[in-house]
Design a protein around this motif. Structure first.
Motif, PDB file in Angstrom:
ATOM      1  N   HIS A  37       0.819  -1.207   0.000  1.00  0.00           N
ATOM      2  CA  HIS A  37       0.000   0.000   0.000  1.00  0.00           C
ATOM      3  C   HIS A  37       0.852   1.257   0.000  1.00  0.00           C
ATOM      4  CE1 HIS A  37       1.141  -0.403   4.198  1.00  0.00           C
ATOM      5  NE2 HIS A  37       0.816   0.868   4.376  1.00  0.00           N
ATOM      6  N   LEU A  38       2.136   1.120   0.316  1.00  0.00           N
ATOM      7  CA  LEU A  38       3.021   2.268   0.445  1.00  0.00           C
ATOM      8  C   LEU A  38       3.738   2.517  -0.886  1.00  0.00           C
ATOM      9  CD1 LEU A  38       3.688   4.144   2.821  1.00  0.00           C
ATOM     10  CD2 LEU A  38       5.709   2.735   3.271  1.00  0.00           C
ATOM     11  N   HIS A  39       3.527   3.693  -1.465  1.00  0.00           N
ATOM     12  CA  HIS A  39       4.149   4.031  -2.747  1.00  0.00           C
ATOM     13  C   HIS A  39       5.292   5.009  -2.498  1.00  0.00           C
ATOM     14  CE1 HIS A  39       1.001   1.947  -4.917  1.00  0.00           C
ATOM     15  NE2 HIS A  39       0.103   2.580  -4.172  1.00  0.00           N
ATOM     16  N   VAL A  40       6.492   4.598  -2.848  1.00  0.00           N
ATOM     17  CA  VAL A  40       7.711   5.363  -2.573  1.00  0.00           C
ATOM     18  C   VAL A  40       8.401   5.704  -3.883  1.00  0.00           C
ATOM     19  CG1 VAL A  40       9.943   5.342  -1.375  1.00  0.00           C
ATOM     20  CG2 VAL A  40       7.968   4.182  -0.365  1.00  0.00           C
ATOM     21  N   VAL A  41       8.900   6.947  -4.004  1.00  0.00           N
ATOM     22  CA  VAL A  41       9.625   7.369  -5.189  1.00  0.00           C
ATOM     23  C   VAL A  41      10.900   8.089  -4.772  1.00  0.00           C
ATOM     24  CG1 VAL A  41       7.563   7.553  -6.642  1.00  0.00           C
ATOM     25  CG2 VAL A  41       8.346   9.533  -5.333  1.00  0.00           C
ATOM     26  N   CYS A  42      11.775   8.273  -5.730  1.00  0.00           N
ATOM     27  CA  CYS A  42      13.016   8.993  -5.470  1.00  0.00           C
ATOM     28  C   CYS A  42      12.707  10.417  -4.997  1.00  0.00           C
ATOM     29  CB  CYS A  42      13.865   9.025  -6.735  1.00  0.00           C
ATOM     30  SG  CYS A  42      15.567   9.560  -6.478  1.00  0.00           S
ATOM     31  N   GLY A  43      13.438  10.849  -3.985  1.00  0.00           N
ATOM     32  CA  GLY A  43      13.211  12.173  -3.416  1.00  0.00           C
ATOM     33  C   GLY A  43      12.344  12.153  -2.178  1.00  0.00           C
ATOM     34  N   ASP A  44      11.626  11.067  -1.955  1.00  0.00           N
ATOM     35  CA  ASP A  44      10.776  10.957  -0.770  1.00  0.00           C
ATOM     36  C   ASP A  44      11.621  11.000   0.503  1.00  0.00           C
ATOM     37  OD1 ASP A  44       8.021  10.871  -1.260  1.00  0.00           O
ATOM     38  OD2 ASP A  44       8.114   8.806  -1.974  1.00  0.00           O
ATOM     39  N   ARG A  45      11.082  11.628   1.531  1.00  0.00           N
ATOM     40  CA  ARG A  45      11.636  11.537   2.873  1.00  0.00           C
ATOM     41  C   ARG A  45      10.822  10.470   3.599  1.00  0.00           C
ATOM     42  NH1 ARG A  45      15.397  15.189   3.297  1.00  0.00           N
ATOM     43  NH2 ARG A  45      15.310  17.031   1.953  1.00  0.00           N
ATOM     44  N   VAL A  46      11.528   9.504   4.170  1.00  0.00           N
ATOM     45  CA  VAL A  46      10.847   8.312   4.670  1.00  0.00           C
ATOM     46  C   VAL A  46      11.287   7.967   6.092  1.00  0.00           C
ATOM     47  CG1 VAL A  46      10.510   7.320   2.370  1.00  0.00           C
ATOM     48  CG2 VAL A  46      12.628   6.835   3.618  1.00  0.00           C
ATOM     49  N   GLU A  47      10.429   7.199   6.742  1.00  0.00           N
ATOM     50  CA  GLU A  47      10.749   6.603   8.037  1.00  0.00           C
ATOM     51  C   GLU A  47      11.117   5.150   7.797  1.00  0.00           C
ATOM     52  OE1 GLU A  47       6.986   7.285   9.875  1.00  0.00           O
ATOM     53  OE2 GLU A  47       7.671   9.105  10.890  1.00  0.00           O
ATOM     54  N   ILE A  48      12.233   4.740   8.339  1.00  0.00           N
ATOM     55  CA  ILE A  48      12.695   3.376   8.094  1.00  0.00           C
ATOM     56  C   ILE A  48      13.047   2.688   9.418  1.00  0.00           C
ATOM     57  CG2 ILE A  48      13.558   3.890   5.780  1.00  0.00           C
ATOM     58  CD1 ILE A  48      16.343   4.034   6.905  1.00  0.00           C
TER      59      ILE A  48
END
Length: 296
Positions: A37-48
């Motif tokens: 359900h999580l869509h991630v692209v380059c440039g995103d700021r994310v929690e890992i």
């Protein structure tokens, strides 16, 4: 809590389908996404969440922009948190002026600045290519003319302070430009086909390169099409910056801007306040939207 498993935040600097490289304070980390359900692209700021030598992306922080293209069947996100779109063109192989305009319209929809880069300035056909770009430079879109093989210095001031997405058709010299800006990037380059008047894709994934603490460039794969099916008629009209003073002033609220009496866009095109070619492009794109909607 064991620091090895403590949550981290970072920025996605490379996207390979479902695998990502995330830059963190502890260095780059190879990550996968938790769930579909999580869509991630380059440039995103994310929690890992770190899991030994890899990581799992568990959340995406709020975006300032999301640039994507679409067709009648699907949308494809390209990059997030971009502040500038740089469209790279060249006189050889020939470029599509409509595709350039579609890219700029997508940027306008997201409130992103646009920059035009005319590469391979040494080619004899460059003056003619420059003339074609007048359709956009007359509207105020900035243009940088250079030869990536010789000197990229003219481009650097335009990149400062921005996260710039570099986009363009295959064969325009985008990878050569990246190699000149970032000598360690080792982007693969390829000659274009004179017989086919086209280039071939050499960039296979999206990658963020840092110029300095305040500036970055995102390289993206070459493209041959850029649809705008995700924009409705109202958003599409607003993306044409020269239309904005006339929108909402037509005699009829549901004006289609075709042959209706009292259409302010048609009147502006007749008086030269807007370029008729731009109005024709709007009508063409809107009809494509309508045809696509009817097929669904």
């Amino acid at each position: 809590m064991n620091s090895e498993y403590a949550p981290l935040t970072g920025q996605v600097v490379a996207a390979f389908s479902r695998r990502f490289i995330v830059a963190t304070v502890d260095g780059d980390l190879s990550c996968q996404v938790k769930g579909r359900h999580l869509h991630v692209v380059c440039g995103d700021r994310v929690e890992i969440r770190r899991d030994r030598d890899a990581g799992v992306i568990e959340g995406v922080l709020p975006r300032t922009s999301l640039l994507y293209r679409s067709d009648a069947f699907k949308s494809k996100a390209i990059a997030a948190n971009v502040t500038q779109l740089a469209v790279v063109v060249a006189a050889r192989p020939s470029f599509s002026m409509e595709l350039v305009q579609r890219c700029v319209l997508a940027a306008e929809d997201q409130g992103i600045a646009s920059l035009l880069i005319l590469n391979k300035a040494d080619l004899p056909e460059t003056p003619a290519a420059r003339e074609r770009l007048n359709l956009l430079t007359r509207l105020g879109y900035p243009l940088v003319i250079l030869s990536a093989l010789a000197d990229v210095a003219p481009l650097r001031p335009a990149l400062h302070g921005h996260t710039t997405l570099l986009i363009g058709q295959s064969g325009m010299g985008k990878s050569t430009l990246i190699n000149a800006l970032f000598p360690g990037a080792d982007a693969i380059t390829a000659e274009y086909s004179e017989a086919l008047d086209s280039g071939r894709h050499t960039t296979t994934h999206t990658r963020l390169h840092r110029l300095d603490a305040d500036s970055a460039v995102i390289d993206s794969p070459g493209l041959q099409e850029f649809a705008l099916q995700h924009l409705d008629a109202g958003a599409l009209a607003q993306a044409f910056i020269e239309f904005r003073p006339f929108l909402g002033q037509c005699r009829f609220r549901d004006c289609r801007h075709e042959t209706e009496p009292g259409c302010r866009l048609q009147e502006a095109a007749a008086t030269g306040d807007i370029d008729p070619a731009r109005l024709q492009l709007f009508l063409t794109l809107r009809r494509l939207q309508q045809n696509a909607a009817q097929r669904l």
